[in-house]
Structures are given as C-alpha cells and as structure tokens.
Design a protein around this motif. Structure first.
Motif, short mmCIF file in Angstrom:
data_model
loop_
_atom_site.label_atom_id
_atom_site.label_comp_id
_atom_site.label_asym_id
_atom_site.label_seq_id
_atom_site.Cartn_x
_atom_site.Cartn_y
_atom_site.Cartn_z
N ALA A 131 10.97 -54.90 -6.58
CA ALA A 131 11.68 -53.87 -7.36
C ALA A 131 11.52 -54.12 -8.85
N PHE A 132 11.34 -55.39 -9.23
CA PHE A 132 11.06 -55.70 -10.62
C PHE A 132 9.56 -55.91 -10.73
N ASP A 133 8.90 -55.14 -11.56
CA ASP A 133 7.44 -55.18 -11.60
C ASP A 133 6.93 -54.91 -13.01
N VAL A 134 6.43 -55.98 -13.66
CA VAL A 134 5.97 -55.82 -15.05
C VAL A 134 4.60 -55.16 -15.14
N THR A 135 3.96 -54.91 -14.00
CA THR A 135 2.65 -54.25 -14.04
C THR A 135 2.78 -52.72 -14.02
N LEU A 136 4.02 -52.23 -14.10
CA LEU A 136 4.27 -50.77 -14.06
C LEU A 136 3.83 -50.03 -15.32
N ARG A 137 3.43 -50.76 -16.34
CA ARG A 137 3.17 -50.17 -17.65
C ARG A 137 2.36 -48.84 -17.63
N PRO A 138 1.24 -48.75 -16.87
CA PRO A 138 0.49 -47.49 -16.90
C PRO A 138 1.35 -46.30 -16.45
N VAL A 139 2.28 -46.55 -15.52
CA VAL A 139 3.12 -45.45 -15.03
C VAL A 139 4.25 -45.16 -16.03
N VAL A 140 4.80 -46.23 -16.63
CA VAL A 140 5.86 -46.05 -17.64
C VAL A 140 5.30 -45.17 -18.77
N ASP A 141 4.04 -45.42 -19.13
CA ASP A 141 3.35 -44.67 -20.18
C ASP A 141 3.18 -43.20 -19.79
N LEU A 142 2.79 -42.99 -18.54
CA LEU A 142 2.54 -41.64 -18.03
C LEU A 142 3.78 -40.73 -18.16
N TRP A 143 4.95 -41.32 -17.95
CA TRP A 143 6.19 -40.54 -18.01
C TRP A 143 6.68 -40.38 -19.46
N GLY A 144 6.01 -41.09 -20.39
CA GLY A 144 6.40 -40.97 -21.81
C GLY A 144 7.51 -41.92 -22.21
N PHE A 145 7.81 -42.93 -21.34
CA PHE A 145 8.94 -43.81 -21.66
C PHE A 145 8.58 -44.94 -22.63
N VAL A 146 7.28 -45.22 -22.79
CA VAL A 146 6.92 -46.33 -23.69
C VAL A 146 7.24 -45.97 -25.13
N TRP A 147 6.83 -44.78 -25.54
CA TRP A 147 7.02 -44.38 -26.94
C TRP A 147 8.20 -43.45 -27.12
N LYS A 148 8.90 -43.13 -26.00
CA LYS A 148 10.10 -42.27 -26.06
C LYS A 148 9.81 -40.94 -26.72
N ARG A 149 8.61 -40.44 -26.49
CA ARG A 149 8.32 -39.09 -26.95
C ARG A 149 7.26 -38.53 -25.99
N GLY A 150 7.19 -37.18 -25.96
CA GLY A 150 6.23 -36.57 -25.05
C GLY A 150 6.60 -36.85 -23.60
N TYR A 151 7.93 -36.89 -23.33
CA TYR A 151 8.36 -37.11 -21.95
C TYR A 151 7.78 -36.02 -21.06
N LYS A 152 7.33 -36.41 -19.89
CA LYS A 152 6.85 -35.39 -18.95
C LYS A 152 6.96 -35.88 -17.52
#
Ligand code: AMP
Ligand code: MG
Length: 334
Positions: free
Chosen positions: A115-136
């Motif tokens: 449930a804790f997974d630091v390799t999620l980054r590509p998916v976190v990016d896809l949803w727009g959560f990394v930069w907190k803009r362009g959420y989709k």
C-alpha cells in the motif's frame, strides 16, 4: 511534497514555565518557523540559554534543508531527481541518507502489502498531483501504461546502491521524506545537547522530552469533520503524522480525487477522511499514515502492532464520521 496548505493542524498547547535565570530566554522556549519542504516547519526547543537554543534551532533547519536538497522531486538538482533522470539499470551508488530512506520505504511497503509504494511517481504525475496543477482524471489506458513501471519489487537495493529494474520507473518520496527530515532535525537538536523539543513539518511531527513542568507534549490533531472538537494527544519521545484526503485534491462531477493513490489501481484511494499514526520515528509515522489511508480500517486493525498506533477518521456514504483506532492509540489521549 505538499504545498502551502495547513493540512494537519497540530497546535501547541504548552504552558510556558519560567527559567531560573532572568533576562533573554526567560520563557524557556525558543521557537522558529520557516517555509520548507512545501509546508511550514516549526522548531521549538526548551532551554534557558537563548544563544545555545538559537544555534541548535539553526542546526535543525540546516538538517531539514539538507534533506530537501537531496530528496525533493521539485528540485531538478536534487540527488533524487538526478537518480530518476539517470534511471539506472545497473547498481549505482547513492548517498547513505537516500539509501536509508529507500530501505525504510521498502520495509513499510512489505509491512503494508504494497500500500506504500514510492515507485508510484509516474502515476502521481499523470493525475497532476506532483505539481498541484493541471489536475486531471487520466485516460484508463494511460494509467495502465504508467502502472507497468510501478512496483517496489522493481526497486532493487544492495550495499548502498540502487537499480531500477524497469525502464521508465521514477521515485517519489513525498509520503516519507518529510518525516525523515523531521527525524534528522531531532538528531541535530540532540547533537546540540537539546533534550526537550518539538519539530513539526505540516502534518508530521516528533517530540523529545517534554515542556518544562510537564511530562508530555500536548498536540492537537486536525479535525476533518470541522466539528470544532479536535482530538488531543500527549506524546513523549514519539513521532506523529496525519495524512488526509483534504490535503491535495480536485473534484469532478461531485467526486473527490485525492493525492493518496492506491498502488493496486493507480487511482486515488477511496477512503474519505484522515489517518493519524504515532510511531518511534517520523519516517515511519509519515509512511504508515499514508499507507493506512489506502488500506482502510479493517486492514489497519489486522496489522495492529506495538510498534505504532493509528487513528482513522473516515466518512461513509451517509456522510457520517466514524473513528476507528488501535487500542493503544487511546492510551496516547490520556
Ligand atoms: P502524505 O501527505 O504523507 O500522505 O504523502 C502523500 C504523498 O505521497 C503524495 O502527494 C504522493 O507524492 C505520495 N504518495 C501518494 N500515494 C502514495 C502511496 N500509496 N505510497 C507512497 N507514496 C504515495
Ligand atoms: Mg505520509
């Protein structure tokens, strides 16, 4: 890491007792706040020697800045960003702190069935959560594609070195690095001879000792129910973290999509509410609070351990709030 949102309010409710000496530092507390790690970091130390306290506080902030410089994904020059860019398929040496955090992330991942997974980054990016803009809400095929690189089994660690077993992998330490930074600040304070202190970075904090004349530090947990009744906990030599679906999210068609993703689906965790965890280190409480919000109350209960305590506040379909906590969490509220 999170932005400038006061997601988990942990108010300091300590009474200030006087020092023996008069003059500067009479209150016994030295407190400084700085915007760091995408939030506000507050360091509070107890001590009557104001000059020594200020020097210790500055060492603590230095330790936090060092972690940010190494582990932020928002800085292109951080060690982590360079590692992600290099995407090493052969074992590549990394710094001892980064190796330590990645190893702890792997341990928490195993403890929480992934449930804790630091390799999620590509998916976190896809949803727009990394930069907190362009959420989709991304196309399911894009999620599927990004998920092909997700899985802690693809992150291989050995003797101070790391290797990415899948091309396109990327690491995000947003769920653990803030806790690690708090731990490092506490270590810096201890090295400076401080025995009673609190370091708080947004929803993550750790205390050592207690305020003057008290046995424990008293902290309030953010109340997502907005009922005005904040839970109070009493801590000594412990760390506490709160993760919530209200920290970084967007809404679409009446549904909330939050920044805590379920590694099984590549989609935001479905549980509404917040999770607070008390543990020995803030690295551990930070990662576990994120993971337990993904797993939910039943799984959290089945993991019950003496190593940590949890308090899950969840909102069901009828919008009623429900508290589910480990037995031992209640002890921290007395
Ligand atoms: P926290 O605020 O500590 O709960 O951490 C949330 C952050 O961790 C998110 O903004 C993401 O960067 C990252 N994250 C999201 N979901 C997960 C997860 N399941 N495991 C590890 N990190 C996550
Ligand atoms: Mg966390």
């Amino acid at each position: 890491m999170r932005g400038l949102n006061f997601v988990c309010f942990l108010g300091l409710l300590v009474s200030q007792s006087g020092c023996q000496t008069s003059g500067v530092g009479e209150s016994g507390f030295t407190q400084r706040s700085q915007p760091l790690l995408g939030t506000y970091v507050t360091v509070t130390v107890v001590g009557c020697d104001r000059i020594a306290s200020l020097a210790a506080v500055s060492e603590a902030f230095e330790a936090i800045r060092a972690v940010d410089a190494r582990m932020s994904i928002h800085r292109t020059d951080s060690e982590l960003s360079k590692l992600n860019a290099a995407s090493p398929t052969n074992y590549t040496p990394i710094s001892a702190p980064l190796f330590q955090v990645l190893s702890e992330a792997q341990r928490i991942s195993r403890l929480t069935d992934g449930a804790f997974d630091v390799t999620l980054r590509p998916v976190v990016d896809l949803w727009g959560f990394v930069w907190k803009r362009g959420y989709k809400n991304p196309d399911p095929l894009m999620i599927e594609d990004a998920m092909s690189t997700v899985g802690t089994r693809f992150l291989e660690l050995e003797s101070g070195a790391v290797r990415f077993a899948k091309a396109g992998m990327s690491i995000d330490l947003g769920g653990i690095a803030k806790g690690y930074a708090v731990d490092q600040a506490i270590e810096a304070l201890r090295r400076s001879g401080i025995q009673n202190a609190m370091v708080k970075a947004g929803g993550d904090l750790r205390v050592i000792g207690a305020p003057p004349g008290k046995e424990k530090w008293e902290v309030q947990i953010e109340d997502p129910t907005k009922s005005g009744e904040r839970q109070v906990v009493y801590l000594r030599d412990k760390a506490l973290s709160t993760s919530g679906d209200y920290e970084n999210f967007f809404e679409q068609a009446g549904r909330r999509y939050s920044h805590i993703l379920d590694p099984r689906t590549g989609r935001p965790a479905t549980l509404r509410g917040s999770c607070t965890v008390i543990a020995a280190t803030c690295q551990e409480s930070d990662a576990l609070a994120t993971a337990l919000l993904v797993l939910g109350p039943d799984r959290a209960h089945s993991m019950e351990s003496t190593a940590f305590q949890f308090n899950l506040l969840t909102q069901g379909k009828t919008n009623r709030w429900r508290v589910v906590r480990s037995e031992s969490f209640s002890a921290a509220t007395d």
